[in-house]
Design an enzyme around this catalytic site. Structure first.
Site, short mmCIF file in Angstrom:
data_model
loop_
_atom_site.label_atom_id
_atom_site.label_comp_id
_atom_site.label_asym_id
_atom_site.label_seq_id
_atom_site.Cartn_x
_atom_site.Cartn_y
_atom_site.Cartn_z
N ASP A 1 -7.12 -0.54 37.91
CA ASP A 1 -6.23 0.47 38.32
C ASP A 1 -6.23 0.69 40.12
O ASP A 1 -5.58 -0.44 40.69
CB ASP A 1 -6.49 1.97 37.75
N TYR B 1 -6.26 5.32 25.62
CA TYR B 1 -7.05 4.51 24.96
C TYR B 1 -7.60 5.09 23.50
O TYR B 1 -7.88 6.20 23.79
CB TYR B 1 -8.44 3.99 25.61
#
Ligand code: G4P
Ligand code: MG
Length: 177
Positions: A101, A156
């Site tokens: 990220d 997730y």
């Protein structure tokens, strides 16, 4: 970051199978993985099914402190390989995390681990987000990613409260730009 995207365990398993193929095609025979927890644990375990190498673990916590006009990101060690096991000395080590990220956590971990006596280091992430990065990857580290995504929030399955609802949202995946 406006959009969100959901992934099922099955999709993640498939993506990691392809990630493993890229790692194997690189020519470097990694001896062990170091998983960055918590997000890197399940990807590392799935990767082990393909690479058949042991998993070592570290855990960090990321803090984003907004104080007035300044934003300070800090990463702290929750648990570390300290001292580094003798069994990793001189070995080819693959660091595994779920998402590339901002790279703040990755830079912190890789710079710390570069001080160790490894033959080489690689980094493997399940998701690579295309965005401006705050952190940098140290040089001489091979980089592998499973899936490339825009700068969207990834949900997730291991974070799901209701996995059935999660899977239903994953089934309505938007077209990636
Ligand atoms: P990076 O170096 O790997 O790029 O990570 P970065 O420091 O930018 O990430 C800070 C935290 O935010 C990490 O959690 C990372 O897993 C999480 N994160 C970043 N983007 C996403 C996303 O799209 N979805 C989800 N679910 N998490 C994201 P952490 O502090 O390592 O916690 P943990 O959840 O891994 O234990
Ligand atoms: Mg993480």
């Amino acid at each position: 970051m406006s959009e969100k995207i959901w992934y099922t365990y099955d999709e993640i398993h498939q993506a990691i199978r392809q990630l493993a193929q890229k790692i194997q095609a690189s020519g470097t025979r990694y001896d062990a993985m170091i998983a960055i927890g918590g997000g890197g644990f399940i990807p590392a375990r799935i990767l082990r099914s393909f690479l058949n190498i042991p998993i070592y673990a570290i855990t960090t916590a990321y803090y984003c402190n907004d104080q007035g006009h300044t934003t300070r990101d800090s990463v702290q060690k929750v648990q570390w390989l300290d001292p580094m096991p003798e069994s990793l000395k001189g070995k080819h080590v693959l660091v595994v995390d779920e998402v590339d990220d901002s790279r703040v956590t990755l830079q912190f971990c890789l710079e710390q681990l570069q001080q160790e006596d490894f033959a080489s280091m690689g980094v493997a992430v399940l998701h690579e987000k295309i965005k401006a990065k705050k952190g940098i990857l140290p040089p001489d580290i091979a980089y592998f990613s499973g899936l490339v995504t825009p700068d969207w929030w990834i949900n997730y399955p291991w974070d799901a409260d209701d996995i059935t609802e999660h899977n239903a949202l994953a089934a309505q995946k938007p077209q990636l730009p």
